[in-house]
Design a protein around this motif. Structure first.
Motif, PDB file in Angstrom:
ATOM      1  N   ALA A   1       1.965  15.843   3.280  1.00 28.69           N
ATOM      2  CA  ALA A   1       1.161  16.548   2.277  1.00 28.69           C
ATOM      3  C   ALA A   1       0.060  17.360   2.947  1.00 28.69           C
ATOM      4  O   ALA A   1      -0.230  18.507   2.548  1.00 28.69           O
ATOM      5  CB  ALA A   1       0.576  15.542   1.293  1.00 28.69           C
ATOM      6  N   GLN A   2      -0.557  16.797   3.979  1.00 29.29           N
ATOM      7  CA  GLN A   2      -1.626  17.502   4.689  1.00 29.29           C
ATOM      8  C   GLN A   2      -1.103  18.738   5.421  1.00 29.29           C
ATOM      9  O   GLN A   2      -1.824  19.727   5.592  1.00 29.29           O
ATOM     10  CB  GLN A   2      -2.296  16.552   5.680  1.00 29.29           C
ATOM     11  CG  GLN A   2      -3.033  15.385   5.017  1.00 29.29           C
ATOM     12  CD  GLN A   2      -3.498  14.341   6.022  1.00 29.29           C
ATOM     13  OE1 GLN A   2      -3.441  14.561   7.232  1.00 29.29           O
ATOM     14  NE2 GLN A   2      -3.964  13.201   5.523  1.00 29.29           N
ATOM     15  N   ALA A   3       0.189  18.690   5.816  1.00 29.18           N
ATOM     16  CA  ALA A   3       0.784  19.831   6.507  1.00 29.18           C
ATOM     17  C   ALA A   3       1.359  20.854   5.532  1.00 29.18           C
ATOM     18  O   ALA A   3       1.978  21.830   5.962  1.00 29.18           O
ATOM     19  CB  ALA A   3       1.875  19.342   7.449  1.00 29.18           C
ATOM     20  N   ASP A   4       1.116  20.638   4.226  1.00 25.88           N
ATOM     21  CA  ASP A   4       1.596  21.543   3.177  1.00 25.88           C
ATOM     22  C   ASP A   4       3.124  21.629   3.117  1.00 25.88           C
ATOM     23  O   ASP A   4       3.698  22.671   2.813  1.00 25.88           O
ATOM     24  CB  ASP A   4       1.002  22.948   3.356  1.00 25.88           C
ATOM     25  CG  ASP A   4       1.229  23.828   2.123  1.00 25.88           C
ATOM     26  OD1 ASP A   4       1.177  23.283   0.991  1.00 25.88           O
ATOM     27  OD2 ASP A   4       1.487  25.038   2.295  1.00 25.88           O
TER      28      ASP A   4
ATOM     29  N   ALA B   1       1.376  11.507  -1.715  1.00 29.72           N
ATOM     30  CA  ALA B   1       0.019  12.061  -1.728  1.00 29.72           C
ATOM     31  C   ALA B   1      -0.798  11.515  -0.555  1.00 29.72           C
ATOM     32  O   ALA B   1      -0.756  10.329  -0.251  1.00 29.72           O
ATOM     33  CB  ALA B   1      -0.668  11.706  -3.052  1.00 29.72           C
ATOM     34  N   GLY B   2      -1.549  12.421   0.111  1.00 31.81           N
ATOM     35  CA  GLY B   2      -2.400  12.022   1.220  1.00 31.81           C
ATOM     36  C   GLY B   2      -1.675  11.760   2.515  1.00 31.81           C
ATOM     37  O   GLY B   2      -2.309  11.397   3.516  1.00 31.81           O
ATOM     38  N   SER B   3      -0.382  11.909   2.536  1.00 34.21           N
ATOM     39  CA  SER B   3       0.407  11.630   3.745  1.00 34.21           C
ATOM     40  C   SER B   3       0.317  12.812   4.712  1.00 34.21           C
ATOM     41  O   SER B   3      -0.111  13.915   4.349  1.00 34.21           O
ATOM     42  CB  SER B   3       1.872  11.380   3.366  1.00 34.21           C
ATOM     43  OG  SER B   3       2.445  12.578   2.852  1.00 34.21           O
ATOM     44  N   PRO B   4       0.758  12.613   5.976  1.00 32.41           N
ATOM     45  CA  PRO B   4       0.780  13.741   6.922  1.00 32.41           C
ATOM     46  C   PRO B   4       1.615  14.920   6.413  1.00 32.41           C
ATOM     47  O   PRO B   4       1.254  16.077   6.650  1.00 32.41           O
ATOM     48  CB  PRO B   4       1.400  13.115   8.177  1.00 32.41           C
ATOM     49  CG  PRO B   4       1.024  11.669   8.101  1.00 32.41           C
ATOM     50  CD  PRO B   4       1.083  11.334   6.639  1.00 32.41           C
TER      51      PRO B   4
ATOM     52  N   LYS C   1       5.563  24.541  10.339  1.00 32.20           N
ATOM     53  CA  LYS C   1       4.638  23.518   9.861  1.00 32.20           C
ATOM     54  C   LYS C   1       4.447  22.469  10.964  1.00 32.20           C
ATOM     55  O   LYS C   1       5.423  21.972  11.530  1.00 32.20           O
ATOM     56  CB  LYS C   1       5.181  22.835   8.601  1.00 32.20           C
ATOM     57  CG  LYS C   1       5.359  23.764   7.409  1.00 32.20           C
ATOM     58  CD  LYS C   1       4.019  24.253   6.877  1.00 32.20           C
ATOM     59  CE  LYS C   1       4.199  25.209   5.703  1.00 32.20           C
ATOM     60  NZ  LYS C   1       2.901  25.670   5.178  1.00 32.20           N
TER      61      LYS C   1
ATOM     62  N   VAL D   1       3.096  18.808  11.823  1.00 31.29           N
ATOM     63  CA  VAL D   1       2.791  17.544  11.156  1.00 31.29           C
ATOM     64  C   VAL D   1       2.686  16.445  12.204  1.00 31.29           C
ATOM     65  O   VAL D   1       3.426  16.447  13.193  1.00 31.29           O
ATOM     66  CB  VAL D   1       3.881  17.202  10.104  1.00 31.29           C
ATOM     67  CG1 VAL D   1       5.248  17.085  10.746  1.00 31.29           C
ATOM     68  CG2 VAL D   1       3.547  15.934   9.339  1.00 31.29           C
ATOM     69  N   THR D   2       1.736  15.529  11.979  1.00 34.46           N
ATOM     70  CA  THR D   2       1.507  14.446  12.947  1.00 34.46           C
ATOM     71  C   THR D   2       1.956  13.109  12.347  1.00 34.46           C
ATOM     72  O   THR D   2       1.336  12.609  11.400  1.00 34.46           O
ATOM     73  CB  THR D   2       0.021  14.350  13.325  1.00 34.46           C
ATOM     74  OG1 THR D   2      -0.405  15.608  13.852  1.00 34.46           O
ATOM     75  CG2 THR D   2      -0.195  13.258  14.366  1.00 34.46           C
TER      76      THR D   2
END
Length: 418
Positions: free
Chosen positions: A212-215, A207-210, A262, A264-265
């Motif tokens: 997760a943020q990148a879906d 949760a809250g990781s890159p 996707k 992701v960083t």
């Protein structure tokens, strides 16, 4: 998986590893004509015991090994002496039972005083009965019964030391070899059960990781990174992510048959550059040739790792916490068993291989040391004094037990300290 299932798996694993090792000794000893007095799983007091044929099979309290006790490995202790009054039972003119006590209560025994006897070479017994000497042949499988305990005699040709160096070498070597064969079989089973990895699949997303943020979703299959096809090369995927801290990475993923892009960083998470997801694999059914090749590679890799760990022990490059005794091994095995059948199979293969290699080390009391004595005997053309060899093995066994106690004590401390 509940605790009872895990405990059953652990007990079954150790039982199979030790039993198969000792069965190797038992089988080749019997093939060579050696009298095997006892086949034991564990050490210490007997829990269960029964006799089949010439051998007594026992289960003992401490599950830290086992043994196949062969006649002649230690000097044979005769329970009779000249001048002793004994009772004998005859069958077809041969002595089949020799009672050293309580014979007054038993019917159909001849009671007399021993004048002369040979229970190893000549197999005869001379008794003085009512003032007359009587010579009786002794049955090669006769029992000496003392205080209710039966001990089968061991003529010279049934003793371990009477066999050729080659027969004895095979008998000792068979134990570790059986563990090697079991390890390969278990690695083979694991190769079939684990399947062949085809593509990298994402596991749990933090949760809250890159990620997760990148879906990104659990189960997404990674097809490419920045245009480079990944396939099943997890090391390359990790390398590309760690090479891009703070820089966007373009992933092509397959989700339910649909290809998605996707971005992701990767960021610093702990001590490494990560995107916050676990990696797994899509797999397909393993072909027989692939399973054999995979099992062989797995076994050779694990052998190298085990030998490297032993090298650290020899050069002193280790800490006490690096070692694990029975308590630590059981604790770690329970953790692996809870992860599923496949990890347990692979762990059992590793332990079987470890047991084989450890027993082949030239440490007194282990199979490797006994093999060294046999090689020396073959080179010099005559055996080493059995009493000296027994003393060396006794000292070695005592040192191993002291090490086992120290490591177990350390295991218990770590257990209570969490």
């Amino acid at each position: 998986m509940n605790s009872i299932q895990i405990a059953f798996q652990i007990v079954l694993m150790f039982f199979v590893l030790v039993s198969l090792h000792e069965f190797g000794h038992l089988y080749f000893a019997k093939r060579a004509g050696i009298l095997v007095r006892e086949f034991a799983i564990g050490f210490g007091p007997k829990i269960f015991s029964y006799k089949r044929g010439e051998t007594r099979y026992t289960l003992r309290l401490l599950p830290i090994g086992g043994f196949a006790r062969m006649a002649g490995e230690d000097p044979e202790i005769l329970q009779v002496a000249t001048g002793q009054t004994v009772g004998v039972r005859l069958k077809d003119g041969q002595v089949t039972e020799l009672h050293t006590d309580r014979f007054e209560r038993l019917p159909n025994l001849l009671v007399g005083e021993i004048e002369d006897f040979d229970l190893e070479d000549g197999l005869f017994l001379v008794l003085s009965i009512d003032g007359e000497s009587h010579r009786f042949p002794v049955y090669p499988k006769a029992d000496i019964i003392s205080q209710g305990k039966e001990t089968q005699i061991a003529p010279k040709d049934r003793q371990f030391g009477s066999k050729t160096v080659f027969q004895r070498f095979l008998t000792i070597l068979a134990g570790p070899v059986m563990n090697v064969l079991l390890a390969f079989l278990l690695f083979l089973i694991y190769a079939f059960s684990a399947g062949v990895p085809t593509n990298i699949k994402l596991g749990t997303i933090e949760a809250g990781s890159p990620a997760a943020q990148a879906d990104l979703k659990k189960g997404d299959v990674i097809l490419s990174v920045n245009g480079e096809a990944i396939g099943r090369d997890g090391d390359r995927l990790v390398e590309l992510i760690q090479a891009s801290p703070g820089k966007p990475v373009l992933l092509i993923v397959n989700r339910g048959g649909e290809q998605l892009q996707k971005e992701v960083t990767p960021v610093q998470m702990g001590e490494t550059i990560r995107i916050g997801t676990a990696l797994g694999y899509e797999t397909r059914r393993t072909q027989f040739g692939e399973a054999v090749t995979g099992a062989w590679k797995d076994m050779t890799f694990m052998t190298e790792q085990i030998l490297m760990s032993f090298k650290k022990l020899i050069v002193g490059d280790f800490k006490m916490d690096d070692l694990a005794g029975p308590v630590g091994t059981v604790k770690f095995t329970a953790e692996i068993a809870s992860a599923g059948v496949a990890p347990m199979v692979r762990w059992s293969a590793l332990l079987s291989l470890y047991l084989a290699i450890f027993n082949l080390l030239p440490i007194p009391a282990l199979d490797g040391s006994r093999l060294v004595f046999l090689i020396v005997e073959a080179l010099r053309g005559k055996p080493i004094d059995p009493n000296r060899e027994s003393l060396v093995h006794f000292i070695g066994f005592a040192m191993l037990m002291l090490l086992m106690i120290a490591v177990t004590y350390n295991d218990i401390l770590r257990l209570f300290q969490g």
